[in-house]
Design an enzyme around this catalytic site. Structure first.
Site, mmCIF file in Angstrom:
data_model
loop_
_atom_site.group_PDB
_atom_site.id
_atom_site.type_symbol
_atom_site.label_atom_id
_atom_site.label_comp_id
_atom_site.label_asym_id
_atom_site.label_seq_id
_atom_site.Cartn_x
_atom_site.Cartn_y
_atom_site.Cartn_z
ATOM 1 N N ASP A 1 -31.951 -54.434 -18.643
ATOM 2 C CA ASP A 1 -32.229 -53.040 -18.990
ATOM 3 C C ASP A 1 -30.969 -52.195 -18.807
ATOM 4 O OD1 ASP A 1 -34.496 -50.876 -19.338
ATOM 5 O OD2 ASP A 1 -33.111 -50.113 -17.815
ATOM 6 N N HIS B 1 -35.047 -42.100 -24.046
ATOM 7 C CA HIS B 1 -34.860 -42.107 -22.590
ATOM 8 C C HIS B 1 -35.712 -41.048 -21.885
ATOM 9 C CE1 HIS B 1 -31.587 -43.377 -19.495
ATOM 10 N NE2 HIS B 1 -32.721 -43.125 -18.887
HETATM 11 P P1 NAP Z 1 -34.488 -49.901 -7.537
HETATM 12 O O1 NAP Z 1 -34.302 -51.073 -8.413
HETATM 13 O O2 NAP Z 1 -35.837 -49.559 -7.040
HETATM 14 O O3 NAP Z 1 -33.539 -49.990 -6.265
HETATM 15 C C1 NAP Z 1 -32.183 -50.335 -6.360
HETATM 16 C C2 NAP Z 1 -31.644 -50.438 -4.950
HETATM 17 O O4 NAP Z 1 -32.341 -51.468 -4.244
HETATM 18 C C3 NAP Z 1 -30.167 -50.783 -4.885
HETATM 19 O O5 NAP Z 1 -29.585 -49.950 -3.904
HETATM 20 C C4 NAP Z 1 -30.150 -52.233 -4.421
HETATM 21 O O6 NAP Z 1 -29.018 -52.493 -3.600
HETATM 22 C C5 NAP Z 1 -31.427 -52.329 -3.609
HETATM 23 N N1 NAP Z 1 -32.013 -53.689 -3.642
HETATM 24 C C6 NAP Z 1 -32.244 -54.461 -4.744
HETATM 25 N N2 NAP Z 1 -32.767 -55.636 -4.385
HETATM 26 C C7 NAP Z 1 -32.898 -55.615 -3.044
HETATM 27 C C8 NAP Z 1 -33.345 -56.556 -2.089
HETATM 28 N N3 NAP Z 1 -33.791 -57.766 -2.454
HETATM 29 N N4 NAP Z 1 -33.335 -56.188 -0.766
HETATM 30 C C9 NAP Z 1 -32.879 -54.980 -0.391
HETATM 31 N N5 NAP Z 1 -32.432 -54.050 -1.250
HETATM 32 C C10 NAP Z 1 -32.420 -54.367 -2.563
HETATM 33 O O7 NAP Z 1 -33.927 -48.549 -8.213
HETATM 34 P P2 NAP Z 1 -33.227 -48.092 -9.577
HETATM 35 O O8 NAP Z 1 -31.867 -48.671 -9.748
HETATM 36 O O9 NAP Z 1 -33.392 -46.617 -9.614
HETATM 37 O O10 NAP Z 1 -34.192 -48.668 -10.732
HETATM 38 C C11 NAP Z 1 -33.987 -49.916 -11.344
HETATM 39 C C12 NAP Z 1 -33.555 -49.770 -12.801
HETATM 40 O O11 NAP Z 1 -34.476 -48.963 -13.533
HETATM 41 C C13 NAP Z 1 -32.230 -49.046 -13.028
HETATM 42 O O12 NAP Z 1 -31.114 -49.843 -12.696
HETATM 43 C C14 NAP Z 1 -32.337 -48.711 -14.498
HETATM 44 O O13 NAP Z 1 -32.071 -49.869 -15.279
HETATM 45 C C15 NAP Z 1 -33.814 -48.305 -14.600
HETATM 46 N N6 NAP Z 1 -34.050 -46.833 -14.483
HETATM 47 C C16 NAP Z 1 -34.565 -46.175 -15.568
HETATM 48 C C17 NAP Z 1 -34.795 -44.807 -15.517
HETATM 49 C C18 NAP Z 1 -35.350 -44.094 -16.724
HETATM 50 O O14 NAP Z 1 -35.344 -42.849 -16.752
HETATM 51 N N7 NAP Z 1 -35.839 -44.815 -17.716
HETATM 52 C C19 NAP Z 1 -34.562 -44.093 -14.332
HETATM 53 C C20 NAP Z 1 -34.068 -44.785 -13.224
HETATM 54 C C21 NAP Z 1 -33.825 -46.164 -13.306
HETATM 55 P P3 NAP Z 1 -27.758 -53.390 -4.075
HETATM 56 O O15 NAP Z 1 -27.461 -53.080 -5.518
HETATM 57 O O16 NAP Z 1 -26.683 -52.909 -3.143
HETATM 58 O O17 NAP Z 1 -28.121 -54.835 -3.835
#
Ligand code: NAP
Length: 342
Positions: free
Chosen positions: A78, A141
């Protein structure tokens, strides 16, 4: 009116809530045991994807992260134009040696490109950055439009008012979505969908457009379980994707969902980590999750699949039922004119 929607095989996966959901989930022919959800467009959508939103170092970290993810077995990535990670994703995909057709790539149309005349040029830039011939899923988006100032990354940043807020312009979601439908007709996008859409917005698209959205990507985690939206989307054969499925731990002082007693108790019961519980809670409820990590061990661990019992799913869903908490709040991020969720 919408054209007819493919009806998948109904299947119960550990939760009666989804027993009448019209999607099929079947054995994966790909490198991992990630379940596949059948989209209303007929395409397969791996239930665990790799998120690529990051900070200033995102492109480099995402390039390595995507390589790790593909090696670990992810086949769903994504990204979005505004993340500035499309080029890194494309490079990692090409270097992986995996057939393009076996990797599901999602990217997204930014808010400054909502005027119909900007949709195709903006999409073509994403396609070029990714270095691919088609995109599997193109999402709107956010459900609002901003003034156009050019196509480059520098052009889409800034342009805020004296309060630091974005200026909204009057372009309907229907007009933008109709321009996205042209991409499907042109064969450069397999499925289209939306992100951050509410039920009334989805109803409007279903009523006034031809191609039903295959996906609505929204924030979902135990503090924001989105039960009404989930039930409605299942009924209308639109698959949800959960962004921030871990509650983006550590970001802006977010509460750590993995420390909640219901999550800890399930982790103990299934002998997995709390993070693996959070992700499998989503998959067991019948939608896709796209955790982001740049840490190789976490990337791999986040792919683990367990079947969860209905009681455990319910206990975790009840965490945010009474007092839901939104992390990606458009009012806080973009300004008071973007109060779209109330
Ligand atoms: P998330 O995936 O809920 O959390 C990411 C965080 O969790 C990072 O700091 C990561 O750290 C940590 N993490 C991941 N796996 C872990 C594990 N096994 N143990 C401990 N910590 C862990 O949050 P997000 O990045 O906001 O959301 C995910 C994706 O959703 C985004 O990357 C993006 O592609 C998408 N998104 C879309 C929108 C939209 O408006 N459509 C908005 C926000 C996000 P490290 O990287 O340091 O390992």
């Amino acid at each position: 009116m919408c054209r007819s929607i493919n009806k998948g095989v109904s299947l119960q996966i550990g939760c009666s809530l989804i027993s009448n959901f019209l999607f099929s989930i079947h054995g994966n022919t790909m490198a991992s045991n990630v379940p596949i959800i059948k989209l209303n467009s007929g395409y397969d959508f791996p239930a665990i994807g790799y998120g690529t939103f990051g900070g200033p170092h995102a492109p480099e970290q995402v390039y390595h992260g995507t390589k790790h993810a593909l090696e670990a077995g992810y086949r769903h990535i994504d990204t979005a134009y505004v993340y500035e990670t499309e080029e890194a994703v494309g490079k990692a995909v090409r270097e992986s040696g995996i057939d393009r057709k076996d990797i599901f790539i999602t990217t997204k149309l930014f808010q400054t490109f909502h005027e119909p005349k900007h949709v195709r040029p903006a999409f073509d830039i994403s396609l070029k950055l990714l270095g691919v011939e088609y995109v599997d899923l193109y999402l709107m988006h956010w459900p609002f439009a901003w003034e156009f100032h050019g196509y480059s990354f520098d052009d889409i940043k800034g342009h805020k008012d004296e309060n630091g807020h974005r200026k909204r312009i009057d372009v309907s979601i229907v007009d933008t979505y109709r321009a996205m439908e042209e991409l499907v007709k042109a064969g450069v996008v397999k499925s289209i969908g939306v992100s951050n859409f509410t039920i009334p917005m989805l109803e409007q698209i279903l009523k006034e457009c031809d191609i039903p959205p295959a996906v609505n990507q929204v924030e979902i985690h135990p503090s924001l379980p989105q039960e009404e939206l989930l039930a409605w989307c299942k009924e209308h054969n639109i698959v949800l994707t959960a962004y921030s499925p871990l509650g983006n731990p550590g970001h802006r002082g977010q509460p750590a969902m993995m420390d909640h007693p219901a999550v800890l108790s399930a982790a103990k019961k299934y002998n997995v980590s709390p993070v693996q519980v959070l992700l499998n809670w989503g998959v067991s409820r019948g939608y896709t999750v796209i955790p982001k990590s740049v840490t190789p061990e976490r990337i791999k661990a986040n792919l683990a699949r367990i079947e969860m019992d209905k009681d455990d799913i319910e206990a975790i869903a009840s965490i945010g039922r009474e007092h839901p908490h939104r992390i990606c709040d458009p009012i806080k991020i973009f300004g008071p004119a973007f109060n779209i969720f109330d």
